[in-house]
Motif scaffolding. Structure first.
Motif, PDB file in Angstrom:
ATOM      1  N   ALA A  21      -7.528  97.032  88.805  1.00 37.55           N
ATOM      2  CA  ALA A  21      -8.763  96.260  89.020  1.00 37.55           C
ATOM      3  C   ALA A  21      -9.611  96.833  90.168  1.00 37.55           C
ATOM      4  O   ALA A  21     -10.805  96.555  90.251  1.00 37.55           O
ATOM      5  CB  ALA A  21      -8.418  94.804  89.310  1.00 37.55           C
ATOM      6  N   GLN A  22      -9.002  97.646  91.018  1.00 39.90           N
ATOM      7  CA  GLN A  22      -9.732  98.214  92.154  1.00 39.90           C
ATOM      8  C   GLN A  22     -10.548  99.454  91.778  1.00 39.90           C
ATOM      9  O   GLN A  22     -11.337  99.944  92.575  1.00 39.90           O
ATOM     10  CB  GLN A  22      -8.745  98.592  93.267  1.00 39.90           C
ATOM     11  CG  GLN A  22      -7.981  97.411  93.820  1.00 39.90           C
ATOM     12  CD  GLN A  22      -6.877  97.835  94.777  1.00 39.90           C
ATOM     13  OE1 GLN A  22      -6.771  98.996  95.132  1.00 39.90           O
ATOM     14  NE2 GLN A  22      -6.065  96.882  95.193  1.00 39.90           N
ATOM     15  N   TYR A  23     -10.367  99.962  90.570  1.00 42.70           N
ATOM     16  CA  TYR A  23     -11.018 101.199  90.142  1.00 42.70           C
ATOM     17  C   TYR A  23     -11.842 100.958  88.880  1.00 42.70           C
ATOM     18  O   TYR A  23     -11.527 100.079  88.081  1.00 42.70           O
ATOM     19  CB  TYR A  23      -9.977 102.288  89.839  1.00 42.70           C
ATOM     20  CG  TYR A  23      -9.121 102.668  91.024  1.00 42.70           C
ATOM     21  CD1 TYR A  23      -9.541 103.645  91.915  1.00 42.70           C
ATOM     22  CD2 TYR A  23      -7.897 102.047  91.250  1.00 42.70           C
ATOM     23  CE1 TYR A  23      -8.763 104.004  92.999  1.00 42.70           C
ATOM     24  CE2 TYR A  23      -7.112 102.401  92.336  1.00 42.70           C
ATOM     25  CZ  TYR A  23      -7.544 103.370  93.208  1.00 42.70           C
ATOM     26  OH  TYR A  23      -6.779 103.721  94.275  1.00 42.70           O
ATOM     27  N   ASN A  24     -12.872 101.787  88.690  1.00 45.79           N
ATOM     28  CA  ASN A  24     -13.595 101.739  87.418  1.00 45.79           C
ATOM     29  C   ASN A  24     -12.942 102.735  86.457  1.00 45.79           C
ATOM     30  O   ASN A  24     -12.051 103.498  86.838  1.00 45.79           O
ATOM     31  CB  ASN A  24     -15.099 102.005  87.598  1.00 45.79           C
ATOM     32  CG  ASN A  24     -15.398 103.405  88.103  1.00 45.79           C
ATOM     33  OD1 ASN A  24     -14.696 104.360  87.800  1.00 45.79           O
ATOM     34  ND2 ASN A  24     -16.457 103.527  88.882  1.00 45.79           N
ATOM     35  N   ALA A  25     -13.375 102.752  85.208  1.00 45.98           N
ATOM     36  CA  ALA A  25     -12.730 103.575  84.184  1.00 45.98           C
ATOM     37  C   ALA A  25     -12.783 105.056  84.528  1.00 45.98           C
ATOM     38  O   ALA A  25     -11.801 105.783  84.355  1.00 45.98           O
ATOM     39  CB  ALA A  25     -13.384 103.331  82.829  1.00 45.98           C
ATOM     40  N   LEU A  62      -1.871 106.198  79.799  1.00 44.33           N
ATOM     41  CA  LEU A  62      -2.986 105.364  80.211  1.00 44.33           C
ATOM     42  C   LEU A  62      -3.929 105.244  79.025  1.00 44.33           C
ATOM     43  O   LEU A  62      -4.433 106.247  78.518  1.00 44.33           O
ATOM     44  CB  LEU A  62      -3.722 106.006  81.404  1.00 44.33           C
ATOM     45  CG  LEU A  62      -4.918 105.273  81.975  1.00 44.33           C
ATOM     46  CD1 LEU A  62      -4.473 103.943  82.572  1.00 44.33           C
ATOM     47  CD2 LEU A  62      -5.586 106.115  83.038  1.00 44.33           C
ATOM     48  N   SER A  63      -4.142 104.031  78.533  1.00 42.46           N
ATOM     49  CA  SER A  63      -5.033 103.856  77.383  1.00 42.46           C
ATOM     50  C   SER A  63      -5.900 102.627  77.609  1.00 42.46           C
ATOM     51  O   SER A  63      -5.571 101.748  78.401  1.00 42.46           O
ATOM     52  CB  SER A  63      -4.225 103.715  76.089  1.00 42.46           C
ATOM     53  OG  SER A  63      -3.436 102.550  76.137  1.00 42.46           O
ATOM     54  N   PHE A  64      -7.005 102.594  76.880  1.00 40.16           N
ATOM     55  CA  PHE A  64      -7.950 101.487  76.987  1.00 40.16           C
ATOM     56  C   PHE A  64      -8.131 100.864  75.608  1.00 40.16           C
ATOM     57  O   PHE A  64      -7.865 101.504  74.590  1.00 40.16           O
ATOM     58  CB  PHE A  64      -9.307 101.990  77.499  1.00 40.16           C
ATOM     59  CG  PHE A  64      -9.229 102.670  78.830  1.00 40.16           C
ATOM     60  CD1 PHE A  64      -9.107 101.938  79.999  1.00 40.16           C
ATOM     61  CD2 PHE A  64      -9.274 104.052  78.928  1.00 40.16           C
ATOM     62  CE1 PHE A  64      -9.037 102.563  81.233  1.00 40.16           C
ATOM     63  CE2 PHE A  64      -9.203 104.681  80.153  1.00 40.16           C
ATOM     64  CZ  PHE A  64      -9.085 103.932  81.306  1.00 40.16           C
ATOM     65  N   GLY A  65      -8.643  99.646  75.587  1.00 38.38           N
ATOM     66  CA  GLY A  65      -8.936  98.987  74.324  1.00 38.38           C
ATOM     67  C   GLY A  65     -10.075  99.689  73.606  1.00 38.38           C
ATOM     68  O   GLY A  65     -10.859 100.429  74.208  1.00 38.38           O
ATOM     69  N   THR A  66     -10.195  99.452  72.298  1.00 36.22           N
ATOM     70  CA  THR A  66     -11.217 100.151  71.505  1.00 36.22           C
ATOM     71  C   THR A  66     -12.622  99.796  71.966  1.00 36.22           C
ATOM     72  O   THR A  66     -13.485 100.667  72.029  1.00 36.22           O
ATOM     73  CB  THR A  66     -11.059  99.826  70.008  1.00 36.22           C
ATOM     74  OG1 THR A  66     -11.101  98.407  69.831  1.00 36.22           O
ATOM     75  CG2 THR A  66      -9.754 100.362  69.465  1.00 36.22           C
ATOM     76  N   GLU A  67     -12.878  98.532  72.301  1.00 37.27           N
ATOM     77  CA  GLU A  67     -14.217  98.139  72.755  1.00 37.27           C
ATOM     78  C   GLU A  67     -14.556  98.826  74.081  1.00 37.27           C
ATOM     79  O   GLU A  67     -15.665  99.301  74.271  1.00 37.27           O
ATOM     80  CB  GLU A  67     -14.307  96.625  72.916  1.00 37.27           C
ATOM     81  CG  GLU A  67     -14.305  95.864  71.607  1.00 37.27           C
ATOM     82  CD  GLU A  67     -14.420  94.367  71.821  1.00 37.27           C
ATOM     83  OE1 GLU A  67     -14.906  93.945  72.901  1.00 37.27           O
ATOM     84  OE2 GLU A  67     -14.033  93.623  70.919  1.00 37.27           O
ATOM     85  N   PHE A  68     -13.585  98.855  74.973  1.00 38.18           N
ATOM     86  CA  PHE A  68     -13.813  99.496  76.266  1.00 38.18           C
ATOM     87  C   PHE A  68     -14.043 100.991  76.084  1.00 38.18           C
ATOM     88  O   PHE A  68     -14.942 101.570  76.694  1.00 38.18           O
ATOM     89  CB  PHE A  68     -12.608  99.243  77.182  1.00 38.18           C
ATOM     90  CG  PHE A  68     -12.806  99.765  78.570  1.00 38.18           C
ATOM     91  CD1 PHE A  68     -13.616  99.092  79.465  1.00 38.18           C
ATOM     92  CD2 PHE A  68     -12.194 100.936  78.977  1.00 38.18           C
ATOM     93  CE1 PHE A  68     -13.804  99.560  80.751  1.00 38.18           C
ATOM     94  CE2 PHE A  68     -12.376 101.414  80.264  1.00 38.18           C
ATOM     95  CZ  PHE A  68     -13.184 100.725  81.149  1.00 38.18           C
ATOM     96  N   THR A  69     -13.248 101.625  75.228  1.00 43.59           N
ATOM     97  CA  THR A  69     -13.405 103.055  74.960  1.00 43.59           C
ATOM     98  C   THR A  69     -14.787 103.332  74.376  1.00 43.59           C
ATOM     99  O   THR A  69     -15.456 104.284  74.771  1.00 43.59           O
ATOM    100  CB  THR A  69     -12.306 103.544  73.987  1.00 43.59           C
ATOM    101  OG1 THR A  69     -11.034 103.254  74.563  1.00 43.59           O
ATOM    102  CG2 THR A  69     -12.422 105.028  73.731  1.00 43.59           C
TER     103      THR A  69
END
Length: 163
Positions: A21-25, A62-69
């Motif tokens: 939470a302290q960092y952006n993507a 490290l992976s992100f959700g599809t909407e975030f990606t």
């Protein structure tokens, strides 16, 4: 007795969420070592509260959700489009400046020719007519469609300097 199945997953999720939470993507991707170090330090400190000693922690995936990606990709595309638009604007401005400089040069050239004509007569114009006629004759002589050059007078406009 089953602390590795109860405690580690819960404090692992808690620490990872708090650190991420302290960092952006972009930072999560580009500063992976720093993020990993922060997770390791925080997880070791939190595990110590339960009397657990961790030797090392490694982030392996490290992976992100599809909407975030999709949002990250859209942001990158928008930034690239903005850079491209900035380049097009700079190019247009340079072309405009070049056109202005060229026009100023042509204007100065015309002024100098006009002044020379007033001062020295129409010799320069006659010289330019001869040079143009030579260029036309050379071009026509290389053309397959021209068999001969007629000798029926001047091929350029008749300019009478005395009028």
């Amino acid at each position: 007795m089953d602390w590795e199945e109860r405690v580690l997953p819960s404090i692992g999720n808690e620490v990872v969420k708090a650190v991420v939470a302290q960092y952006n993507a972009e930072q999560l991707i580009t500063q992976r070592e720093k993020v990993s170090r922060s997770v390791r330090d925080a997880l070791m400190a939190r595990a110590a509260d339960f009397g657990i000693v961790l030797d090392d922690v490694a982030i392996t995936h490290l992976s992100f959700g599809t909407e975030f990606t999709r949002a990250v990709e859209a942001k990158q595309v928008a930034e690239q489009d903005a850079e491209r638009a900035k380049f097009v604007v700079m190019k247009a401005e340079q072309e405009r400046n070049a056109a202005i400089i060229k026009a100023e040069g042509e204007s100065e050239s015309a002024k100098l020719i006009s002044d020379a004509t007033k001062q020295y007569g129409y010799g320069l114009i006659e010289l330019r007519k001869i040079e143009a006629a030579k260029d036309v004759a050379e071009t026509m002589s290389k053309s397959r469609n021209v068999v001969y050059l007629p000798n029926s007078g001047n091929m350029l406009m008749q300019i009478n300097p005395n009028q």
